[in-house]
Design an enzyme around this catalytic site. Structure first.
Site, mmCIF file in Angstrom:
data_model
loop_
_atom_site.group_PDB
_atom_site.id
_atom_site.type_symbol
_atom_site.label_atom_id
_atom_site.label_comp_id
_atom_site.label_asym_id
_atom_site.label_seq_id
_atom_site.Cartn_x
_atom_site.Cartn_y
_atom_site.Cartn_z
ATOM 1 N N ARG A 239 0.839 -1.211 0.000
ATOM 2 C CA ARG A 239 0.000 0.000 0.000
ATOM 3 C C ARG A 239 0.865 1.248 0.000
ATOM 4 O O ARG A 239 0.508 2.272 -0.561
ATOM 5 C CB ARG A 239 -0.968 -0.042 1.171
ATOM 6 C CG ARG A 239 -2.029 -1.101 0.921
ATOM 7 C CD ARG A 239 -2.911 -1.363 2.103
ATOM 8 N NE ARG A 239 -3.908 -2.371 1.775
ATOM 9 C CZ ARG A 239 -3.699 -3.689 1.822
ATOM 10 N NH1 ARG A 239 -2.529 -4.159 2.203
ATOM 11 N NH2 ARG A 239 -4.651 -4.531 1.489
ATOM 12 N N ASP B 261 0.117 -7.258 -2.948
ATOM 13 C CA ASP B 261 -1.275 -6.934 -2.611
ATOM 14 C C ASP B 261 -1.791 -6.059 -3.742
ATOM 15 O O ASP B 261 -0.999 -5.579 -4.573
ATOM 16 C CB ASP B 261 -1.331 -6.190 -1.267
ATOM 17 C CG ASP B 261 -2.638 -6.464 -0.519
ATOM 18 O OD1 ASP B 261 -3.710 -6.309 -1.137
ATOM 19 O OD2 ASP B 261 -2.582 -6.820 0.665
ATOM 20 N N HIS C 76 -6.784 -10.469 -2.752
ATOM 21 C CA HIS C 76 -5.850 -9.327 -2.724
ATOM 22 C C HIS C 76 -4.855 -9.396 -3.889
ATOM 23 O O HIS C 76 -3.677 -9.104 -3.717
ATOM 24 C CB HIS C 76 -5.080 -9.301 -1.393
ATOM 25 C CG HIS C 76 -5.904 -8.797 -0.242
ATOM 26 N ND1 HIS C 76 -6.200 -7.458 -0.064
ATOM 27 C CD2 HIS C 76 -6.486 -9.449 0.793
ATOM 28 C CE1 HIS C 76 -6.938 -7.321 1.034
ATOM 29 N NE2 HIS C 76 -7.134 -8.509 1.563
ATOM 30 N N ASP D 136 -6.178 -14.363 3.110
ATOM 31 C CA ASP D 136 -7.225 -13.596 3.791
ATOM 32 C C ASP D 136 -8.168 -12.896 2.805
ATOM 33 O O ASP D 136 -7.779 -12.555 1.692
ATOM 34 C CB ASP D 136 -6.605 -12.530 4.724
ATOM 35 C CG ASP D 136 -5.740 -11.544 3.970
ATOM 36 O OD1 ASP D 136 -5.023 -11.984 3.046
ATOM 37 O OD2 ASP D 136 -5.789 -10.342 4.277
ATOM 38 N N GLU D 137 -9.382 -12.714 3.264
ATOM 39 C CA GLU D 137 -10.367 -11.816 2.654
ATOM 40 C C GLU D 137 -10.614 -12.061 1.167
ATOM 41 O O GLU D 137 -10.834 -11.112 0.422
ATOM 42 C CB GLU D 137 -9.938 -10.355 2.878
ATOM 43 C CG GLU D 137 -9.857 -9.985 4.344
ATOM 44 C CD GLU D 137 -9.462 -8.541 4.584
ATOM 45 O OE1 GLU D 137 -10.175 -7.875 5.344
ATOM 46 O OE2 GLU D 137 -8.455 -8.072 4.019
ATOM 47 N N TRP E 130 -5.812 -13.482 13.095
ATOM 48 C CA TRP E 130 -5.919 -12.017 13.068
ATOM 49 C C TRP E 130 -7.332 -11.522 13.341
ATOM 50 O O TRP E 130 -7.526 -10.455 13.885
ATOM 51 C CB TRP E 130 -5.396 -11.464 11.734
ATOM 52 C CG TRP E 130 -6.294 -11.653 10.539
ATOM 53 C CD1 TRP E 130 -6.411 -12.787 9.781
ATOM 54 C CD2 TRP E 130 -7.182 -10.697 9.958
ATOM 55 N NE1 TRP E 130 -7.313 -12.602 8.771
ATOM 56 C CE2 TRP E 130 -7.798 -11.318 8.847
ATOM 57 C CE3 TRP E 130 -7.511 -9.373 10.265
ATOM 58 C CZ2 TRP E 130 -8.736 -10.658 8.047
ATOM 59 C CZ3 TRP E 130 -8.448 -8.711 9.456
ATOM 60 C CH2 TRP E 130 -9.048 -9.361 8.370
ATOM 61 N N PHE F 92 -0.883 -2.254 14.453
ATOM 62 C CA PHE F 92 -0.219 -0.964 14.637
ATOM 63 C C PHE F 92 -0.724 0.103 13.660
ATOM 64 O O PHE F 92 -0.255 1.230 13.695
ATOM 65 C CB PHE F 92 1.304 -1.129 14.504
ATOM 66 C CG PHE F 92 1.969 -1.763 15.696
ATOM 67 C CD1 PHE F 92 1.257 -2.076 16.850
ATOM 68 C CD2 PHE F 92 3.335 -2.051 15.676
ATOM 69 C CE1 PHE F 92 1.880 -2.657 17.954
ATOM 70 C CE2 PHE F 92 3.972 -2.629 16.777
ATOM 71 C CZ PHE F 92 3.242 -2.934 17.916
ATOM 72 N N ASP F 93 -1.667 -0.270 12.783
ATOM 73 C CA ASP F 93 -2.258 0.766 11.920
ATOM 74 C C ASP F 93 -3.424 1.455 12.637
ATOM 75 O O ASP F 93 -3.958 2.442 12.144
ATOM 76 C CB ASP F 93 -2.733 0.184 10.579
ATOM 77 C CG ASP F 93 -3.699 -0.986 10.725
ATOM 78 O OD1 ASP F 93 -3.848 -1.526 11.848
ATOM 79 O OD2 ASP F 93 -4.312 -1.360 9.709
ATOM 80 N N TRP G 183 -0.216 -2.426 8.586
ATOM 81 C CA TRP G 183 -0.801 -2.184 7.259
ATOM 82 C C TRP G 183 -0.635 -0.699 6.978
ATOM 83 O O TRP G 183 -0.791 0.137 7.873
ATOM 84 C CB TRP G 183 -2.279 -2.594 7.240
ATOM 85 C CG TRP G 183 -2.444 -4.037 7.599
ATOM 86 C CD1 TRP G 183 -2.808 -4.539 8.813
ATOM 87 C CD2 TRP G 183 -2.208 -5.167 6.754
ATOM 88 N NE1 TRP G 183 -2.822 -5.912 8.764
ATOM 89 C CE2 TRP G 183 -2.456 -6.323 7.527
ATOM 90 C CE3 TRP G 183 -1.813 -5.315 5.423
ATOM 91 C CZ2 TRP G 183 -2.318 -7.612 6.999
ATOM 92 C CZ3 TRP G 183 -1.690 -6.593 4.911
ATOM 93 C CH2 TRP G 183 -1.939 -7.722 5.682
ATOM 94 N N THR G 184 -0.351 -0.356 5.715
ATOM 95 C CA THR G 184 0.135 1.014 5.481
ATOM 96 C C THR G 184 -0.790 1.880 4.625
ATOM 97 O O THR G 184 -0.331 2.836 4.017
ATOM 98 C CB THR G 184 1.547 0.969 4.868
ATOM 99 O OG1 THR G 184 1.484 0.229 3.646
ATOM 100 C CG2 THR G 184 2.532 0.325 5.814
ATOM 101 N N GLU G 185 -2.080 1.575 4.609
ATOM 102 C CA GLU G 185 -3.006 2.434 3.855
ATOM 103 C C GLU G 185 -2.773 3.914 4.164
ATOM 104 O O GLU G 185 -2.761 4.758 3.275
ATOM 105 C CB GLU G 185 -4.460 2.104 4.222
ATOM 106 C CG GLU G 185 -5.039 0.875 3.570
ATOM 107 C CD GLU G 185 -4.820 -0.382 4.393
ATOM 108 O OE1 GLU G 185 -3.947 -0.362 5.285
ATOM 109 O OE2 GLU G 185 -5.509 -1.385 4.130
HETATM 110 C C1 ACM Z 1 -5.550 -8.871 7.420
HETATM 111 O O1 ACM Z 1 -5.472 -7.963 8.253
HETATM 112 N N1 ACM Z 1 -6.308 -8.756 6.339
HETATM 113 C C2 ACM Z 1 -4.823 -10.115 7.580
#
Ligand code: ACM
Length: 754
Positions: free
Chosen positions: A167, A196, A273, A328-329, A395, A421-422, A470-472
């Site tokens: 990201r 991603d 992703h 994931d997702e 998670w 940590f985001d 995560w760095t959005e």
């Molecule tokens: C995640 O936070 N989607 C693993």
């Protein structure tokens, strides 16, 4: 007889009121994080100068070289046993320990003459030497290291930090600095989230399109890109934002980390992703077209050929036994309408799309294990059946980890509520935009990676703990440090120190010393704020609210009032939880010991209101994902905090909130208010309006009164707002409807009846 005071007593009194004496009594001289198993402090200090010689046994020569370089000392000399015990030096020596099986065990013995660093092998020696370096960096005078003996070994094998470089892309020197800090704090695994949707980040020689195009998006800001067409650009194009690591760079980073005792685990995402891959290889999407879906087509064998080719190169770069394949997702809609996916479901006798995902993971698991590696994936890999060799990263809370451990699989705990940590680390209104949530350092510290639901045998499958970054909303290296530090220190301690050593106040004391270290390392860490957090819970037995006040400052002098006035120096000092009757406004502030002025005043409304314990009927259901405490949530006398994940806020997904309260008896109701939350990043919006009506008998209701929303949906920062209505009537039943016109999430807490 004349009463005299003994000189010894005078000295004692002076000692008690002397702030330096108090400080040193309070804070020890050896203030390591993570807290070692045993620390015995001794008198005196080892004088450390640039001329201090280093001696090392042959097995530790290379490590001692790295140590000498980091400490600006001359290169190590070979150690031999004839070296006099009073020689002023630092010695790296091999020693076996009989009381621990941990490869990372070590011992440090610091006397005024010598520092002896003792370990049975390289891993232990690495932990020992970084402990010594940390100890030196913690001293205000770096030339004086306090004497003592430290005996140590970790609680968990796996202590990880994850970083999303998709990201936002972070160049190698940023990662090296992070690895240096991980080594100093004994974190031993760097989980590198390399691919991603927002960009592919690792050179794959067989598929140059991945780094020529899929590594470059059209917008610099992730948020702008996400809210626009989400297009990719090309390397060198004017509008290209992104970057990638060559395999050579990645190998060098792997070696840089290994020298510091850190394993790098690469993550290559599948099956979800993966928009960036499908943009350059649309044949791997169910539709055969780019920009149509995020998931690989599982019915297409080319997907597996692609993944296997990629992983073959990945395994040449990364020697880690684990390879993370994401998992994931993944949205499964496109698979439902894809003839190839459906054909796979039928040829493999799969029940549904969950089993289809599981089929894909199992194939990757087999491929990796055929190559001597192990598969690691996010907890969605449990859905449709867990692959035999898989290790799970839990998670979405702890449930996945618990299920996997009970099924005999290894687990790494990284639950969203404690390890992300985001998330905001302080009141969101005072912080740069983040994804949401609320994770102050105290909450990270409070986490125990072994869920209470596990037996001792099952708990052996909990390999350790990891925080995810995560760095959005993290575009720069400075901002990255701001989000990671100092929460990183709490992570380091919960991963290493034994459970019985956990002590928040003691940790907070040590933390004060570590701010100096972070400054010495030029880390742009989040500074503890002079603000306060005030919370209250209802005690339904005594029918009052119990108010607690907490601070990020170290043992501050907090003054408070319960009558709504601003606290002053003569207001009571907060010593512990305070009981308050009815509805009251608590105000509190910290007295600044230097200026003698009160800091920012924080206010909190206690809520021992008239609806506590009322019966609630849900005319429309709350969300199963955010039930909080079900029927009790909205009338439990506790208002939600800065995050909807705190177990207080109740969610309503895509539908209105529509509830009826039945109070215990006919009640004089002056006012009703319901708090709602807006944080637009994760799709949480204010209702368009809240409508109230009330009744004495539950049949004849007053005409509804509508309170319109005034918060614009363009306000992306966290807003918590009460929707208030004046009633001034007797009522036993109250109907409340909140219109969810944005069809995202409504979050409510609490329903206050005054
Ligand atoms: C995640 O936070 N989607 C693993």
């Amino acid at each position: 007889m004349k009463r005299t005071i003994q000189p010894a007593l005078i000295l004692f009194f002076l000692y008690c009121i002397n702030p330096v004496a108090l400080f040193s009594q309070d804070l020890q001289r050896i203030n390591l994080v993570p807290q070692p198993q045993v620390v015995v402090e001794k008198k005196g200090s080892f004088l450390w100068s640039e001329n201090t010689p280093v001696y090392a046994e042959p097995v530790f020569q290379e490590l001692a070289k790295l140590f000498a370089m980091q400490a600006s000392l001359s290169l190590p000399r070979p150690y031999n046993r004839n070296l006099k015990s009073n020689t002023h030096c630092i010695i790296f020596r091999k020693q076996k320990f009989t009381d621990t099986s941990s490869a990372e065990a070590y011992k440090l013995v610091i006397t005024p003459q010598q520092v002896q660093i003792l370990a049975a092998n390289e891993q232990g020696m690495l932990r020992a030497m970084f402990t010594l370096l940390q100890l030196q960096l913690l001293q205000t005078e770096k030339t004086l290291v306090p004497c003592g003996e430290i005996t140590d070994a970790p609680r968990f094998l796996y202590r990880g930090l994850h970083l999303d470089v998709s990201r936002n892309f972070f160049p190698i020197p940023v990662l090296e600095k992070l690895l240096d800090m991980m080594a100093l704090y004994k974190l031993n695994t760097f989980h590198w989230h390399l691919t991603d949707g927002p960009g592919w980040r690792l050179e794959i020689k067989k598929y140059p399109q991945l780094t020529k195009k899929a590594a470059w998006r059209t917008k610099n800001s992730w948020k702008e890109w996400w809210n626009s067409d989400r297009l990719y650009s090309a390397e060198g194009a004017a509008d290209a934002y992104g970057g990638y690591y060559t395999q050579e760079e990645a190998k060098e980073l792997v070696s840089y980390a290994a020298k510091r005792g850190i394993t790098i685990i690469p993550e290559i995402e599948m099956p979800g992703h993966s928009e960036e891959v499908l943009a350059v290889f649309p044949n791997l999407a169910c539709s055969g077209k780019p920009y149509t879906q995020s998931e690989f087509c599982i019915g297409n064998d080319s997907t597996f050929l692609f993944m296997e080719d990629v992983l073959t190169e990945v395994m040449q770069v990364f020697p880690s036994s684990y390879i993370h394949i994401g998992g994931d997702e993944a949205g499964k809609e496109s698979w439902k309408n894809c003839p190839k996916c459906q054909a796979r479901i039928s040829s493999e006798n799969l029940k549904d799309e969950h089993e289809l995902q599981s089929y894909a993971i199992k194939r990757m698991d087999k491929f990796l294990s055929d190559h001597g590696r192990k598969l690691l994936g996010w907890d969605e890999i449990l859905e449709g059946g867990l692959s035999p060799g898989a290790t799970v990263m839990s998670w979405r809370g702890e449930a996945g980890g618990i299920a996997a451990a009970k099924a005999g699989h290894d687990v790494i705990m990284t639950p969203g509520g404690y390890c992300y940590f985001d998330n905001y680390q302080s009141n969101p209104a005072t912080q740069p935009e983040a994804i949401g949530g609320y994770l102050p350092i105290s909450k990270v510290y409070s986490y125990d990676p072994v869920p209470a639901e596990l037996t001792a045998d099952e708990a052996r499958h909990i390999l350790g703990v990891q925080a995810n970054t995560w760095t959005e909303y993290i575009p720069t290296a400075e901002h990255l440090e701001y989000m990671i530090f100092p929460r990183f220190l709490a992570l380091a301690e919960i991963g290493w120190s034994s459970k019985n050593q956990k002590d928040w106040t003691n940790f907070q004391g040590r933390l004060q010393q570590h701010y100096l270290l972070l400054q010495r390392k030029s880390i742009n860490y989040y500074r503890p704020q002079p603000t306060l957090e005030i919370n209250s819970v209802a005690d339904t037995v005594s029918r009052l609210s119990r108010v607690s006040i907490s601070s990020e400052q170290y043992k501050p002098e907090i003054h408070f009032t319960t009558n709504g006035s601003d606290p002053v120096k003569s207001s009571p000092i907060y010593m512990g939880p305070v009981d308050v009757k009815g509805i009251a406004t608590i105000k509190a502030a910290i007295l600044n010991p230097v200026t003698g002025k009160m800091g920012p005043v924080m206010a909190h409304q206690t809520a021992y209101h008239k609806a506590i314990g009322a019966q609630i009927t849900y005319n429309l259901p709350f969300s199963n994902s955010y039930p909080a405490q079900q029927e009790y949530t909205l009338v439990n006398g506790q208002t939600g905090s800065f995050t909807y994940g705190d177990g207080q806020w109740q969610g309503f997904e895509g539908i209105d909130m529509d509830i009826t309260l039945e109070l215990k008896q006919l009640t004089d109701v002056k006012k009703i208010a319901v708090n709602f939350m807006q944080i637009t990043g994760p799709g949480v919006f204010m209702p368009n309006y809240v409508e109230y009506s009330w009744s004495k008998n539950g049949k004849d209701y007053s005409a509804p009164v509508r309170i319109m929303n005034t918060v614009p949906d363009t306000e992306s920062k966290l807003v918590i707002k009460p929707f208030e209505v004046m009633v001034n009537r007797q009522a036993k039943y109250i109907r409340i409807k909140a219109q969810n016109d944005k069809h995202g999430f409504l979050f409510a807490d609490e329903v206050l009846v005054y």
